[in-house]
Design a protein around this motif. Structure first.
Motif, PDB file in Angstrom:
ATOM      1  N   ASP A  21       0.850  -1.178   0.000  1.00  0.00           N
ATOM      2  CA  ASP A  21       0.000   0.000   0.000  1.00  0.00           C
ATOM      3  C   ASP A  21       0.898   1.245   0.000  1.00  0.00           C
ATOM      4  N   TYR A  22       0.274   2.412  -0.016  1.00  0.00           N
ATOM      5  CA  TYR A  22       1.029   3.661  -0.160  1.00  0.00           C
ATOM      6  C   TYR A  22       2.029   3.846   0.974  1.00  0.00           C
ATOM      7  N   ASP A  23       1.598   3.601   2.215  1.00  0.00           N
ATOM      8  CA  ASP A  23       2.478   3.821   3.362  1.00  0.00           C
ATOM      9  C   ASP A  23       3.645   2.841   3.375  1.00  0.00           C
ATOM     10  N   GLN A  24       3.389   1.586   2.996  1.00  0.00           N
ATOM     11  CA  GLN A  24       4.462   0.605   2.946  1.00  0.00           C
ATOM     12  C   GLN A  24       5.474   0.960   1.864  1.00  0.00           C
ATOM     13  N   ARG A  26       6.185   3.935   0.874  1.00  0.00           N
ATOM     14  CA  ARG A  26       6.984   5.061   1.360  1.00  0.00           C
ATOM     15  C   ARG A  26       8.117   4.581   2.259  1.00  0.00           C
ATOM     16  N   SER A  50       8.755  -3.360   5.724  1.00  0.00           N
ATOM     17  CA  SER A  50       8.026  -2.171   5.279  1.00  0.00           C
ATOM     18  C   SER A  50       6.624  -2.147   5.875  1.00  0.00           C
ATOM     19  N   SER A  54       5.332   0.488   8.739  1.00  0.00           N
ATOM     20  CA  SER A  54       4.145   1.260   8.395  1.00  0.00           C
ATOM     21  C   SER A  54       3.067   1.103   9.455  1.00  0.00           C
ATOM     22  N   ASN A  55       2.882  -0.116   9.957  1.00  0.00           N
ATOM     23  CA  ASN A  55       1.856  -0.358  10.968  1.00  0.00           C
ATOM     24  C   ASN A  55       2.228   0.228  12.326  1.00  0.00           C
ATOM     25  N   ALA A  58       1.320   3.837  11.922  1.00  0.00           N
ATOM     26  CA  ALA A  58      -0.141   3.969  11.968  1.00  0.00           C
ATOM     27  C   ALA A  58      -0.664   3.796  13.387  1.00  0.00           C
ATOM     28  N   LYS A  61      -0.138   6.979  15.409  1.00  0.00           N
ATOM     29  CA  LYS A  61      -1.123   8.007  15.055  1.00  0.00           C
ATOM     30  C   LYS A  61      -2.492   7.684  15.646  1.00  0.00           C
ATOM     31  N   GLU A 195       6.864  10.064   9.675  1.00  0.00           N
ATOM     32  CA  GLU A 195       7.405  10.614   8.441  1.00  0.00           C
ATOM     33  C   GLU A 195       7.649  12.115   8.595  1.00  0.00           C
TER      34      GLU A 195
END
Length: 275
Positions: A21-24, A26, A50, A54-55, A58, A61, A195
């Motif tokens: 996915d997009y975040d992975q 990145r 990755s 990413s997780n 997430a 956040k 990020e």
């Protein structure tokens, strides 16, 4: 730069085929842009790191938005349906609940929880791993969890490394050497690197290095002259070990290293795979 020692990657491999996915993606681009060489025995291990990084980002956040509150250990609280509050202010998993449900409850019923920053980063780690390996594997790996002051299950494989390139998903620490003894909770701050040079600092929020230091400097003893600062080290889980529990990966294939090697490099906005 990323180097992969696995024949599963070919010179015709393209990003869409990696199912990221997009975040992975990145996270992978952070690795690929680096002047350092990151070597993996397989594309699956690279993809898992990755995904886990990413997780973790997430989870940080989500915890920031969860409604949980910052509290010193004596004022800690938790949902008694899932956790038993220890005398020291930690949370011990109840025997009649699944670990995955208990971790997710912190993010669902956040107003029932209060804890400090060292516990927060442990929660973030567990949530990141949970979403990376799935409930079944998570429950099997972590049948008994204690959330307290930086206590980690050994299966997370948390290690600290110094003088490395810091990447999203790393945990770092701001030290406040002249903190006020009346507020020992501000002797430092555990943070998760996000990020764009932002940090998740529980009790402070998602913000910059400069703002975290400014916050800690307000909590020093009167007349203090030494500023708070970010330590040059980072904590990371054992990505390679945890990758074998990725439900999308083949653990046996992870350990197979072929004679062919491939390099992933970032040039402009494109990732290139080459022999």
């Amino acid at each position: 730069m990323i180097q992969i020692l696995d024949s599963s990657v070919t010179s015709r491999t393209r990003k869409p085929e990696w199912l990221l996915d997009y975040d992975q993606l990145r996270i992978m681009e952070y690795l690929a842009r680096s002047p350092d060489v990151y070597t993996y025995p397989s594309l699956d291990q690279l993809k898992f790191e990755s995904k886990l990084r990413s997780n973790i980002v997430a989870a940080a956040k989500k915890l920031d938005r969860s409604g949980t509150q910052f509290a010193v250990f004596k004022d800690s609280r938790c949902n008694p349906r899932y956790w038993t509050l220890t005398d020291e202010g930690g949370f011990r998993l109840n025997k009649d609940v699944e670990p995955s449900e208990a971790i997710r409850d912190i993010f669902i019923n956040g107003d029932m929880y209060a804890f400090e920053c060292a516990t927060a980063v442990v929660i973030v780690y567990y949530k990141g791993v949970l979403e990376s390996i799935g409930s079944e594997n998570f429950n099997r790996l972590f049948p008994s969890i204690l959330l307290f002051d930086g206590v980690y299950d050994e299966k997370l494989g948390i290690t600290w490394s110094e003088n490395v390139e810091y990447l999203p998903g790393d945990v770092q620490y701001f030290k406040n050497p002249e903190y006020n003894p009346k507020t020992p909770e501000w002797q430092g701050e555990n943070v998760v690197l996000l990020e764009n040079h932002l940090y998740f600092a529980y009790g402070i929020g998602i913000t910059t290095k400069k703002q975290i230091i400014a916050h800690l400097n307000k909590e020093r003893i009167p007349g203090a002259t030494t500023s708070a600062y970010l330590l040059d080290k980072a904590a990371r889980p054992d990505f390679a070990y945890l990758s074998q529990y990725d439900k999308k990966s083949n653990p046996l294939a992870e350990r197979t290293v072929s004679e062919r090697s491939f390099t992933i490099a970032h040039i402009g906005t494109t990732l290139y795979v080459c022999r």
